[in-house]
Design a protein around this motif. Sequence first.
Motif, PDB file in Angstrom:
ATOM      1  N   LEU A 305      10.619  16.894  32.703  1.00  0.00           N
ATOM      2  CA  LEU A 305      10.596  16.744  31.174  1.00  0.00           C
ATOM      3  C   LEU A 305       9.477  15.978  30.570  1.00  0.00           C
ATOM      4  CD1 LEU A 305      14.498  16.058  31.524  1.00  0.00           C
ATOM      5  CD2 LEU A 305      13.329  18.103  31.733  1.00  0.00           C
ATOM      6  N   THR A 306       8.963  15.210  31.085  1.00  0.00           N
ATOM      7  CA  THR A 306       8.095  14.043  30.478  1.00  0.00           C
ATOM      8  C   THR A 306       6.708  14.308  30.997  1.00  0.00           C
ATOM      9  OG1 THR A 306       8.484  12.463  32.293  1.00  0.00           O
ATOM     10  CG2 THR A 306      10.087  12.374  30.346  1.00  0.00           C
ATOM     11  N   GLY A 307       6.309  15.291  31.748  1.00  0.00           N
ATOM     12  CA  GLY A 307       5.234  15.310  32.271  1.00  0.00           C
ATOM     13  C   GLY A 307       4.614  14.408  33.360  1.00  0.00           C
ATOM     14  N   ASN A 308       5.532  13.577  33.702  1.00  0.00           N
ATOM     15  CA  ASN A 308       5.488  12.498  34.783  1.00  0.00           C
ATOM     16  C   ASN A 308       6.048  12.826  36.196  1.00  0.00           C
ATOM     17  OD1 ASN A 308       3.940  10.250  35.165  1.00  0.00           O
ATOM     18  ND2 ASN A 308       5.837   8.907  34.886  1.00  0.00           N
ATOM     19  N   VAL A 309       6.198  13.887  36.304  1.00  0.00           N
ATOM     20  CA  VAL A 309       6.591  14.351  37.565  1.00  0.00           C
ATOM     21  C   VAL A 309       5.632  15.353  38.332  1.00  0.00           C
ATOM     22  CG1 VAL A 309       8.561  16.039  38.741  1.00  0.00           C
ATOM     23  CG2 VAL A 309       9.237  14.763  36.876  1.00  0.00           C
ATOM     24  N   LYS A 310       5.426  15.010  39.514  1.00  0.00           N
ATOM     25  CA  LYS A 310       4.298  15.559  40.485  1.00  0.00           C
ATOM     26  C   LYS A 310       5.033  16.208  41.582  1.00  0.00           C
ATOM     27  CE  LYS A 310      -0.104  16.191  41.867  1.00  0.00           C
ATOM     28  NZ  LYS A 310      -1.106  16.548  41.113  1.00  0.00           N
ATOM     29  N   PHE A 311       4.779  17.622  41.545  1.00  0.00           N
ATOM     30  CA  PHE A 311       5.438  18.478  42.546  1.00  0.00           C
ATOM     31  C   PHE A 311       4.369  18.748  43.771  1.00  0.00           C
ATOM     32  CE2 PHE A 311       7.371  19.547  38.639  1.00  0.00           C
ATOM     33  CZ  PHE A 311       8.845  19.632  38.875  1.00  0.00           C
ATOM     34  N   LEU A 312       4.881  18.337  44.920  1.00  0.00           N
ATOM     35  CA  LEU A 312       4.015  18.701  46.140  1.00  0.00           C
ATOM     36  C   LEU A 312       4.780  19.475  47.166  1.00  0.00           C
ATOM     37  CD1 LEU A 312       3.589  15.076  45.498  1.00  0.00           C
ATOM     38  CD2 LEU A 312       1.292  15.994  46.343  1.00  0.00           C
ATOM     39  N   SER A 313       3.959  20.161  47.888  1.00  0.00           N
ATOM     40  CA  SER A 313       4.548  20.966  49.107  1.00  0.00           C
ATOM     41  C   SER A 313       4.784  20.067  50.190  1.00  0.00           C
ATOM     42  CB  SER A 313       3.423  22.097  49.559  1.00  0.00           C
ATOM     43  OG  SER A 313       3.899  22.654  50.630  1.00  0.00           O
ATOM     44  N   LEU A 314       5.910  20.420  51.040  1.00  0.00           N
ATOM     45  CA  LEU A 314       6.214  19.718  52.110  1.00  0.00           C
ATOM     46  C   LEU A 314       5.319  20.000  53.360  1.00  0.00           C
ATOM     47  CD1 LEU A 314      10.246  20.127  52.159  1.00  0.00           C
ATOM     48  CD2 LEU A 314       8.847  18.056  51.539  1.00  0.00           C
ATOM     49  N   GLU A 315       4.319  21.135  53.117  1.00  0.00           N
ATOM     50  CA  GLU A 315       3.460  21.482  54.131  1.00  0.00           C
ATOM     51  C   GLU A 315       2.134  20.597  53.662  1.00  0.00           C
ATOM     52  OE1 GLU A 315       3.814  23.491  56.522  1.00  0.00           O
ATOM     53  OE2 GLU A 315       5.766  24.003  55.572  1.00  0.00           O
ATOM     54  N   THR A 316       2.108  19.894  52.621  1.00  0.00           N
ATOM     55  CA  THR A 316       1.014  18.953  52.429  1.00  0.00           C
ATOM     56  C   THR A 316       1.074  17.714  53.101  1.00  0.00           C
ATOM     57  OG1 THR A 316       0.943  19.700  49.944  1.00  0.00           O
ATOM     58  CG2 THR A 316      -0.270  17.644  50.488  1.00  0.00           C
ATOM     59  N   LYS A 342      11.950  17.603  23.219  1.00  0.00           N
ATOM     60  CA  LYS A 342      11.145  18.819  23.177  1.00  0.00           C
ATOM     61  C   LYS A 342      11.996  19.798  24.468  1.00  0.00           C
ATOM     62  CE  LYS A 342       6.533  20.625  24.508  1.00  0.00           C
ATOM     63  NZ  LYS A 342       5.249  20.467  24.587  1.00  0.00           N
ATOM     64  N   THR A 343      12.393  19.434  25.352  1.00  0.00           N
ATOM     65  CA  THR A 343      12.796  20.337  26.604  1.00  0.00           C
ATOM     66  C   THR A 343      14.454  20.327  26.364  1.00  0.00           C
ATOM     67  OG1 THR A 343      13.129  18.210  27.941  1.00  0.00           O
ATOM     68  CG2 THR A 343      11.204  19.601  28.125  1.00  0.00           C
ATOM     69  N   GLY A 344      14.894  19.860  25.426  1.00  0.00           N
ATOM     70  CA  GLY A 344      16.451  20.244  25.148  1.00  0.00           C
ATOM     71  C   GLY A 344      17.381  19.171  25.986  1.00  0.00           C
ATOM     72  N   TYR A 345      17.133  17.843  26.605  1.00  0.00           N
ATOM     73  CA  TYR A 345      17.902  16.934  27.528  1.00  0.00           C
ATOM     74  C   TYR A 345      18.360  15.881  26.422  1.00  0.00           C
ATOM     75  CZ  TYR A 345      16.843  19.746  31.473  1.00  0.00           C
ATOM     76  OH  TYR A 345      16.715  20.934  32.408  1.00  0.00           O
ATOM     77  N   GLU A 346      18.527  16.255  25.218  1.00  0.00           N
ATOM     78  CA  GLU A 346      19.143  15.049  24.438  1.00  0.00           C
ATOM     79  C   GLU A 346      20.805  15.201  24.591  1.00  0.00           C
ATOM     80  OE1 GLU A 346      20.905  12.436  21.984  1.00  0.00           O
ATOM     81  OE2 GLU A 346      20.966  14.597  21.510  1.00  0.00           O
ATOM     82  N   LEU A 347      21.264  14.172  24.930  1.00  0.00           N
ATOM     83  CA  LEU A 347      22.930  14.368  25.717  1.00  0.00           C
ATOM     84  C   LEU A 347      23.602  14.694  24.241  1.00  0.00           C
ATOM     85  CD1 LEU A 347      24.807  14.051  27.773  1.00  0.00           C
ATOM     86  CD2 LEU A 347      25.061  11.591  27.411  1.00  0.00           C
ATOM     87  N   LYS A 348      23.673  14.031  23.297  1.00  0.00           N
ATOM     88  CA  LYS A 348      24.642  14.347  22.119  1.00  0.00           C
ATOM     89  C   LYS A 348      24.512  15.753  21.686  1.00  0.00           C
ATOM     90  CE  LYS A 348      24.451   9.308  20.625  1.00  0.00           C
ATOM     91  NZ  LYS A 348      23.959   8.631  19.588  1.00  0.00           N
ATOM     92  N   HIS A 349      23.460  16.155  21.551  1.00  0.00           N
ATOM     93  CA  HIS A 349      23.412  17.670  21.061  1.00  0.00           C
ATOM     94  C   HIS A 349      23.979  18.513  22.234  1.00  0.00           C
ATOM     95  CE1 HIS A 349      21.834  21.396  19.674  1.00  0.00           C
ATOM     96  NE2 HIS A 349      21.436  21.781  20.935  1.00  0.00           N
ATOM     97  N   ASN A 350      23.761  18.550  23.253  1.00  0.00           N
ATOM     98  CA  ASN A 350      24.492  19.205  24.444  1.00  0.00           C
ATOM     99  C   ASN A 350      25.704  18.850  24.441  1.00  0.00           C
ATOM    100  OD1 ASN A 350      21.695  19.803  24.875  1.00  0.00           O
ATOM    101  ND2 ASN A 350      21.372  18.969  27.013  1.00  0.00           N
ATOM    102  N   ALA A 351      26.476  17.769  24.388  1.00  0.00           N
ATOM    103  CA  ALA A 351      27.681  17.641  24.525  1.00  0.00           C
ATOM    104  C   ALA A 351      28.545  18.542  23.408  1.00  0.00           C
ATOM    105  CB  ALA A 351      28.156  16.291  24.234  1.00  0.00           C
ATOM    106  N   GLU A 352      27.690  18.594  22.412  1.00  0.00           N
ATOM    107  CA  GLU A 352      28.487  19.561  21.027  1.00  0.00           C
ATOM    108  C   GLU A 352      28.257  21.077  21.544  1.00  0.00           C
ATOM    109  OE1 GLU A 352      29.964  18.924  18.221  1.00  0.00           O
ATOM    110  OE2 GLU A 352      30.060  16.750  18.812  1.00  0.00           O
ATOM    111  N   VAL A 353      27.206  21.351  22.232  1.00  0.00           N
ATOM    112  CA  VAL A 353      27.227  22.689  22.750  1.00  0.00           C
ATOM    113  C   VAL A 353      28.291  23.082  23.652  1.00  0.00           C
ATOM    114  CG1 VAL A 353      25.912  24.538  24.136  1.00  0.00           C
ATOM    115  CG2 VAL A 353      24.613  22.778  22.283  1.00  0.00           C
TER     116      VAL A 353
END
Length: 366
Positions: A305-316, A342-353
Amino acid sequence: MRVLQVLSSLNRLSGVANVVMNYYRLVEEKVKFDFLLYGEVEESFAEEVERYGSRIYYIPKFGIASYRRYQKEIKKFFREHGNQYEIVHIHEIMSQRVILPIAKKCGLKVVMHSHGPFPDSKMVGFAKAMRNRFLLKGFDRNADYYLACSAHAAKAFKRQKQVTVLNNGVDIDRYIDVPDMRNELGISKDAFVVGCVGRITRQKNPTAIIEIFSEVKKIDGGSLLVVAGSGDDGMAEMAAAVKQHNLDNSVKFIGNCKTIPALMKSLDAMLMPSLWEGLPVVLVEAQAAGLPCYCSDNIPQEANLTGNVKFLSLETGFDIWAKEIRSGHRISRQEIYDGFLKTGYELKHNAEVLLDIYREVAGSEA
């Protein structure tokens, strides 16, 4: 309106329970949730939901061996309480084989909610895969509404073209404006701390967590691993790996934690080398706290969501994981807000949905 929420427990470290509670705190004045659970657990949200006027019902844990007993208990429950609800919201997908047809027979609307993809036989073994195939028969075509926590999790509903993705939003401010709990945990302010938070099951890959952390220790001898959670088999496997790598003095098992935001503020990195996931709430929470997160590529990319997640393979090589972990850093408050909006994870909006979905399904303006 009253909605029956079906999930395994209200454990504070359950990702699904936290999703439900995050929404309930915002909507409880407009809709009441009751809960159908497998049993009582320590460190649960039970006291909180009862303050909101919710009722909690316990039933036997569902499984092949207890199938008939479970079916009997479900029939009895809906016979006695079914007329109190407009909607049954099923989060525990395996139980739908029994609950869905009984709820529909009582004239109730059913919302089916996928919180992750279903593991295949390579992950859980042939016997469990066959069990799952039996229990899941018909689950993706008989409900009134289908929800998923991510596009990846929506793939569980193979026959359904109409699936609404409802992101697992969190209240960002709870994770930013909070002091850490390092003093309480006996951790110095200078230590580099890696975190593992949640139910420690085979899915979370407990041995890999320890093996990765052992590589971090080679880079930074003063680093610590904090494990917040519980889980019988997974914890035993993790404890064995700790002893094997002589890490007894570097790994803190703190059990279930009531103050997850403060715990997140105490960490320097989040580690999640899971074998499979939908879109884990704890990963959303970690990003709300600004943490760099290091995950297996079994977790969907949309979890970043924030660009601060790194995805790595378990084979690495786990030494590569360790180098990435030690080089990470927190991001700013503004970067957190920008990412979540930007990614739609704001809680109050999603609660209304979610409220709008309930109104649509029930055919109500309430």
